[in-house]
Design an enzyme around this catalytic site. Structure first.
Site, PDB file in Angstrom:
ATOM      1  N   ARG A  58      -4.753   1.498 -13.559  1.00 32.43           N
ATOM      2  CA  ARG A  58      -4.548   2.885 -13.131  1.00 32.43           C
ATOM      3  C   ARG A  58      -3.193   3.443 -13.545  1.00 32.43           C
ATOM      4  NH1 ARG A  58      -7.560   0.662  -8.444  1.00 32.43           N
ATOM      5  NH2 ARG A  58      -5.472   0.122  -7.765  1.00 32.43           N
ATOM      6  N   GLU A  95      -1.151 -11.859  -3.167  1.00 34.17           N
ATOM      7  CA  GLU A  95      -1.409 -12.297  -1.798  1.00 34.17           C
ATOM      8  C   GLU A  95      -2.011 -13.690  -1.775  1.00 34.17           C
ATOM      9  OE1 GLU A  95      -3.554 -10.613   2.240  1.00 34.17           O
ATOM     10  OE2 GLU A  95      -3.616  -9.435   0.395  1.00 34.17           O
TER      11      GLU A  95
END
Length: 172
Positions: A58, A95
């Site tokens: 993006r 993560e």
């Protein structure tokens, strides 16, 4: 204009407790997309910018039209193994694991002023890694630009001394 009105919020995606900010609803409205890029342009046009760099994917849909609007070049930052020429890479923590971002070794020349653009500033991992890549090639990071900033995740803390420009802020 409040660009929040054109961003769809999807609760519990991609996992429970996450409130996903979906920019596709902004991108598919040509007039609002153009206005968002024009607004980012107005916020960064005072900077001396030679190039805009954007991390995939993006960051491409924000950085490339912004580079076009400013009349400067665009540099893609890709995941490891996606660029065809000689690259430099910087690793970062996710993560649940690790990843690497890469740039062509000739993408930024020493002393060039680079703005890094992406759709979202959250924890700052991707953008700080992008800053590291530009700096390893001798570029000056003159700022960062985002459509969205998730303020409570404090991604700005990973960008000390770097101006951050965001169109929309969300706080929890």
């Amino acid at each position: 204009m409040d660009f929040k009105d054109y961003i769809r919020v999807i609760p519990d995606f991609p996992q429970p407790g996450i409130s996903f900010k979906d920019i596709t609803t902004l991108l598919n409205d040509g007039e609002k997309y153009r206005l968002a890029i024009e607004e980012l342009k107005s916020r960064v046009s005072h900077l001396k910018i030679d190039l805009i760099a954007g991390p995939e994917a993006r960051g491409f849909v924000v950085g490339a039209p912004l580079a076009y609007a400013l009349g400067v070049g665009f540099v893609p930052i890709r995941k490891s193994g996606k660029l065809p020429y000689e690259t430099i890479e910087v690793g970062y923590d996710l993560e649940y694991g690790k990843d690497k971002l890469a740039m062509h070794t000739d993408a930024v020349k020493p002393g060039q002023n680079v703005l890094i653009a992406d759709d979202l500033l959250a924890t700052g991992g991707t953008i700080s890694t992008s800053v590291d890549l530009v700096r390893k090639l001798g570029g000056n990071v003159v700022g960062t630009a985002f459509l969205i900033e998730l303020g409570d995740l404090n991604g700005r803390a990973k960008l000390p001394g770097i101006d951050v420009f965001s169109l929309v802020h969300y706080d929890f």
